[in-house]
Design an enzyme around this catalytic site. Structure first.
Site, mmCIF file in Angstrom:
data_model
loop_
_atom_site.group_PDB
_atom_site.id
_atom_site.type_symbol
_atom_site.label_atom_id
_atom_site.label_comp_id
_atom_site.label_asym_id
_atom_site.label_seq_id
_atom_site.Cartn_x
_atom_site.Cartn_y
_atom_site.Cartn_z
ATOM 1 N N LYS A 47 0.948 -1.125 0.119
ATOM 2 C CA LYS A 47 -0.010 -0.035 -0.362
ATOM 3 C C LYS A 47 0.887 1.157 -0.095
ATOM 4 O O LYS A 47 0.472 2.153 -0.367
ATOM 5 C CB LYS A 47 -0.918 -0.073 1.175
ATOM 6 C CG LYS A 47 -1.925 -1.251 1.247
ATOM 7 C CD LYS A 47 -2.554 -1.451 -0.037
ATOM 8 C CE LYS A 47 -3.654 -2.632 -0.048
ATOM 9 N NZ LYS A 47 -3.043 -4.027 0.431
ATOM 10 N N TYR A 252 -11.890 -14.550 3.615
ATOM 11 C CA TYR A 252 -10.547 -13.571 3.784
ATOM 12 C C TYR A 252 -10.307 -13.732 5.550
ATOM 13 O O TYR A 252 -11.172 -13.782 6.147
ATOM 14 C CB TYR A 252 -11.309 -12.192 3.496
ATOM 15 C CG TYR A 252 -10.388 -11.166 3.770
ATOM 16 C CD1 TYR A 252 -9.342 -10.692 3.029
ATOM 17 C CD2 TYR A 252 -10.383 -10.540 5.160
ATOM 18 C CE1 TYR A 252 -8.476 -9.755 3.204
ATOM 19 C CE2 TYR A 252 -9.503 -9.714 5.711
ATOM 20 C CZ TYR A 252 -8.491 -9.189 4.646
ATOM 21 O OH TYR A 252 -7.716 -8.171 4.980
ATOM 22 N N TYR A 278 -2.639 -12.573 3.437
ATOM 23 C CA TYR A 278 -2.295 -12.389 1.936
ATOM 24 C C TYR A 278 -1.227 -13.358 1.433
ATOM 25 O O TYR A 278 -1.017 -14.110 0.580
ATOM 26 C CB TYR A 278 -2.019 -10.869 1.787
ATOM 27 C CG TYR A 278 -3.163 -10.040 2.149
ATOM 28 C CD1 TYR A 278 -4.230 -9.875 1.081
ATOM 29 C CD2 TYR A 278 -3.325 -9.331 3.247
ATOM 30 C CE1 TYR A 278 -5.021 -8.990 1.241
ATOM 31 C CE2 TYR A 278 -4.272 -8.463 3.386
ATOM 32 C CZ TYR A 278 -5.267 -8.125 2.440
ATOM 33 O OH TYR A 278 -6.407 -7.382 2.557
HETATM 34 C C1 LIG Z 1 -3.620 -5.392 0.350
HETATM 35 C C2 LIG Z 1 -2.743 -6.583 0.259
HETATM 36 C C3 LIG Z 1 -2.857 -7.273 -0.890
HETATM 37 C C4 LIG Z 1 -3.841 -7.074 -2.215
HETATM 38 O O1 LIG Z 1 -3.439 -6.147 -2.852
HETATM 39 P P1 LIG Z 1 -4.540 -5.351 -3.698
HETATM 40 O O2 LIG Z 1 -4.032 -4.209 -4.544
HETATM 41 O O3 LIG Z 1 -5.649 -5.374 -2.839
HETATM 42 O O4 LIG Z 1 -5.026 -6.586 -4.654
HETATM 43 C C5 LIG Z 1 -1.718 -8.225 -0.847
HETATM 44 N N1 LIG Z 1 -0.817 -8.268 0.160
HETATM 45 C C6 LIG Z 1 -0.847 -7.649 1.204
HETATM 46 C C7 LIG Z 1 -0.020 -8.026 2.282
HETATM 47 C C8 LIG Z 1 -1.808 -6.729 1.403
HETATM 48 O O5 LIG Z 1 -1.940 -5.971 2.453
#
Ligand SMILES: *Cc1c(COP(=O)(O)O)cnc(C)c1O
Length: 323
Positions: A47, A252, A278
């Site tokens: 992010k 999720y 993730y």
């Molecule tokens: C938000 C996030 C993702 C996913 O990214 P998107 O752009 O929402 O598809 C992947 N890995 C981590 C650690 C994240 O925080």
């Protein structure tokens, strides 16, 4: 190509490293890892690249408050809170979770970074609650700037188009890029950037929580918008986007045995920390694909580490050590 306003808050370029012990253990292809868990802003993550463009736009519009939303262990919310602190902005986070929960992991960091937390009444009402928090901030004269879930609009995704330029400039030839995909901005930016900057490998998003068709459509649309924002009139269709949605499990944030094994293997073979929501899920998918022989042995697979490590320390994921 157009340039976009940007603030420099990420540590870039992020390094690319070999994972020889994990590769040998799996009897698999050459494995590389790109360390976007090391983007530097309050434990980093993907992010931060998006926020370089989103926060620049907020400042250009005279905003004084960043408003966004996510799950209680959202990495996006934590990095947004840190960016706000860094720039002297207020931050309002609309979180879905239990207000009674004792702070740990990302949620603890949100509070430490000075974000104001507003609890969504429920999962179903989260969009309305976010809208209401935004309107309230506007009425109070706080000049709010809205950042969508995951920072995934064209402005945010542009951060990953330029990340692809960075990868190309690092001179690494990868046949595959593998990473977790959810709100789709990361993948959309990579897809747009691959076209704009001439990356030839395939970009395979492991879906964290979305069905394949939903994510492919979203990524194609957002990649098209991102390329256009950058002044390039190209378009993408869902059938040219690679998504594997075979690893979403119980949805999720629900860590399963495969996610957990992946977290443990990365830790024990490479000293690398991937997260339970993730990157552990994407790593589990990649490991399964290697075991199934999906990649050929002469290929190079680059795992793009998108961050998320603070969630490892959330009390919710204490069972990460179990078999
Ligand atoms: C938000 C996030 C993702 C996913 O990214 P998107 O752009 O929402 O598809 C992947 N890995 C981590 C650690 C994240 O925080």
């Amino acid at each position: 190509m157009k340039s976009l306003p940007r603030i420099e808050i990420a540590h870039l370029p992020t390094p690319i490293e070999e994972m020889p012990r994990l590769s040998a253990h799996l009897g698999g292809p050459r494995l590389l890892i790109k360390r976007d868990d090391q983007t530097g802003l309050a434990f980093g993550g993907n992010k931060t690249r998006k926020l370089e463009y989103l926060v620049a736009e907020a400042l250009a519009q005279g905003a004084r408050t960043l408003v966004t939303a996510g799950a209680v262990q959202s990495n996006h919310c934590r990095q947004t809170a840190a960016a706000a602190a860094r720039l002297g902005l207020d931050c309002i986070l609309v979180l879905v979770g239990n207000p009674q929960e004792s702070p740990s992991g990302n949620y603890l960091l949100d509070l430490l970074l000075g974000a104001e937390v507003v609890w969504a009444r429920s999962w179903e009402t989260r969009h309305d609650d976010l809208q209401a928090a935004f309107e309230a901030a506007r009425e109070q004269g706080r000049k709010p700037y809205f950042i969508p879930y995951g920072g995934s609009n064209a402005t945010g995704a542009a951060g990953y188009a330029f990340a692809m330029q960075e990868l190309v400039s690092q001179g690494v030839e990868a046949d595959w890029v593998v990473f977790p995909s959810s709100s789709g901005g990361t993948q959309a930016g990579m897809v747009a950037g691959a076209r704009l900057f001439g990356f030839e490998g395939r970009i395979l998003g492991i879906s964290v929580d979305e069905p394949e068709s939903v994510l492919k459509e979203r990524v194609a649309r957002l990649a098209t918008e991102t390329a256009r924002l950058l002044g390039e009139d190209v378009s993408f269709s869902a059938d040219e986007i690679f998504v594997d949605a075979g690893y979403t499990g119980e949805g999720y944030g629900v860590m399963n045995a495969r996610d957990r094994e992946a977290v443990q293997l990365f830790a024990r073979y490479e000293g690398l920390l991937v997260d339970p929501v993730y990157t552990g899920r994407a790593a589990g998918g990649m490991i399964d694909l290697i075991r199934k022989g999906f990649f050929s042995s002469h290929e190079t697979v680059l795992f793009w580490h998108t961050g998320g490590t603070p969630a490892l320390l959330a009390s919710k994921y204490r069972h990460v050590l179990e078999d």
